[in-house]
Design an enzyme around this catalytic site. Structure first.
Site, PDB file in Angstrom:
ATOM      1  N   TRP A 102       0.838  -1.206   0.000  1.00 47.44           N
ATOM      2  CA  TRP A 102       0.000   0.000   0.000  1.00 47.44           C
ATOM      3  C   TRP A 102       0.866   1.247   0.000  1.00 47.44           C
ATOM      4  O   TRP A 102       0.622   2.194  -0.756  1.00 47.44           O
ATOM      5  CB  TRP A 102      -0.969   0.002   1.174  1.00 47.44           C
ATOM      6  N   ASP A 172      -1.636   6.611   6.203  1.00 49.12           N
ATOM      7  CA  ASP A 172      -2.724   5.722   5.795  1.00 49.12           C
ATOM      8  C   ASP A 172      -3.031   4.850   7.018  1.00 49.12           C
ATOM      9  O   ASP A 172      -2.195   4.059   7.451  1.00 49.12           O
ATOM     10  CB  ASP A 172      -2.218   4.870   4.620  1.00 49.12           C
ATOM     11  N   LYS A 196     -12.195  -1.998   6.755  1.00 49.12           N
ATOM     12  CA  LYS A 196     -11.409  -2.843   7.655  1.00 49.12           C
ATOM     13  C   LYS A 196     -11.966  -2.763   9.081  1.00 49.12           C
ATOM     14  O   LYS A 196     -12.117  -3.777   9.742  1.00 49.12           O
ATOM     15  CB  LYS A 196      -9.936  -2.408   7.666  1.00 49.12           C
TER      16      LYS A 196
HETATM   17  C1  LIG Z   1      -7.125  -2.013   2.248  1.00 54.55           C
HETATM   18  C2  LIG Z   1      -6.078  -0.971   2.270  1.00 54.55           C
HETATM   19  C3  LIG Z   1      -5.968  -0.008   1.258  1.00 54.55           C
HETATM   20  C4  LIG Z   1      -6.855  -0.004   0.033  1.00 54.55           C
HETATM   21  O1  LIG Z   1      -8.103   0.425   0.360  1.00 54.55           O
HETATM   22  P1  LIG Z   1      -9.236   0.658  -0.756  1.00 54.55           P
HETATM   23  O2  LIG Z   1     -10.300   1.309   0.039  1.00 54.55           O
HETATM   24  O3  LIG Z   1      -9.592  -0.706  -1.276  1.00 54.55           O
HETATM   25  O4  LIG Z   1      -8.664   1.523  -1.808  1.00 54.55           O
HETATM   26  C5  LIG Z   1      -5.014   0.968   1.387  1.00 54.55           C
HETATM   27  N1  LIG Z   1      -4.191   1.000   2.446  1.00 54.55           N
HETATM   28  C6  LIG Z   1      -4.272   0.090   3.433  1.00 54.55           C
HETATM   29  C7  LIG Z   1      -3.344   0.178   4.597  1.00 54.55           C
HETATM   30  C8  LIG Z   1      -5.220  -0.923   3.382  1.00 54.55           C
HETATM   31  O5  LIG Z   1      -5.287  -1.828   4.364  1.00 54.55           O
END
Ligand SMILES: *Cc1c(COP(=O)(O)O)cnc(C)c1O
Length: 360
Positions: A102, A172, A196
């Protein structure tokens, strides 16, 4: 059919109480005569749902007044572009730490819009640790430093934030939002996809310091400009109404659970059960260095791919779903987000003990 223990990395389990409330309110929300799914986002009923969700998020995360909370679409992945388009605009430079896929995707997207620089990486050891950095590693002229706080695929987490001086830190937090308290004031911006730890997919939460808004590049599409959403209370266009409503129910559930300190205590307890077992098992072992272990995502292996596959198949039959590791790393991964009850982890460990005895 009984509900299974779902260890999926995302979309993942939601609190049962949230699902039950949503079910009870499915046909009619309050006295509105309609489902939340059918409501105009411009109605006063919906505005009340939205305002309450934002207020509760601000309360549980203790978000200071000088931060804007935005409810956007496009997933965390859209932020990978929005961040440089809006914020890589003073000096056209940004520093990225590569702690997994990511983080790397965020970095690659930023490189399309300016001078993105890889400051450190843990790729040399399959991202099984968080690289150490000091203030001197960062460019004081960078417009921001980007990190991925919890690395969903590899199971690492920042337990100490990098020292970036006056350069705004952006994180993030898709897979660790609401898992423990976080000092928002240490960041220029935080963002998270909801699927999540918050709500079904469809809403992305952005928490951004107000002074960072309003400097987007000219080429920035209107929908990708933070100003657009900040000036319109996240309702420039139709927001992901239902996902925001579920997020609001999750925020209420967290308040009832005792807030983020209580979530942290519970998450530490859950993770400890699993890590203690892994540290003492003769068959299974964790893949992350102990000091950087995630509370949310716990990858582990047997060291034998056939046995890993057997474990995944047998665990599914026993009601433990989605324990297969990410396709890029193999092995297993148990994602134990807020909504995973402690019994789910206890029963998983019992199952692992039994599997270990049978396959010794
Ligand atoms: C799941 C995830 C993403 C991607 O998320 P989307 O909403 O599917 O774009 C980005 N960063 C992290 C840390 C994630 O766990």
């Amino acid at each position: 059919m009984a509900r299974v223990y779902n260890f999926s990395a995302g979309p993942s389990m939601l609190p049962e109480e949230v699902l039950k409330t949503a079910a009870a309110e499915m046909m009619e929300f309050g006295e509105s005569g309609q489902s939340v799914m059918e409501m105009s986002h411009r109605s006063k009923e919906y505005q009340a749902i939205f305002d309450e969700a934002e207020a509760n998020l601000r309360e549980i995360m203790n978000i200071p007044e000088n931060y804007e909370v935005l409810f956007l679409q496009g997933g965390a992945s859209t932020q990978f572009a929005m961040i440089p388009l809006n914020l890589m605009t003073k000096n056209g430079k940004a520093d990225y730490i590569i702690t997994g896929q990511w983080a790397n995707k965020a970095y690659k997207e930023a490189a399309r819009y300016g001078a993105a620089r890889e400051v450190a990486s843990s790729k040399d050891k399959t991202f099984s640790y968080i690289p150490k950095t000091t203030a001197a590693d960062f460019d004081p002229e960078a417009d921001y430093v980007h990190i991925c706080m919890n690395n969903t695929i590899y199971g690492t987490k920042y337990n100490t934030l990098p020292e970036t001086g006056d350069v705004p830190l952006i994180a993030d937090i898709s897979s660790c939002i609401l898992s423990e308290p976080i000092d928002v004031s240490k960041f220029g911006m935080l963002y998270a996809g909801a699927q999540k730890n918050v709500a079904p997919a469809g809403v992305t939460i952005v928490i951004i310091r107000k002074d960072l808004i309003g400097n987007a590049m000219d080429i920035t599409p209107t929908m990708l400009n933070y100003s657009t959403h900040s000036e319109n209370g996240s309702m420039f266009n139709t927001p992901p109404c239902y996902a925001i409503y579920i997020a609001g129910l999750t925020f209420k559930w967290i308040k009832k659970m005792g807030g983020l300190e209580a979530m942290k205590a519970l998450n530490e307890k859950k993770a400890k059960i699993l890590y203690d077992f892994l540290d003492n098992s003769k068959l299974f072992k964790g893949t992350v260095v102990p000091e950087d272990r995630s509370l949310m995502n716990v990858p582990f292996i047997t060291g034998n791919e056939e046995l890993d596959a057997k474990f995944v198949a047998e665990s599914k039959k026993a009601g433990f779903y989605n324990l297969k590791g990410h396709r890029s790393v193999g092995g297993m991964r148990a994602s134990i987000y807020n909504a995973m009850p402690i019994e789910g982890v206890e029963k998983l460990v019992e199952f692992m003990k039994k599997f270990e005895e049978e396959n010794a």
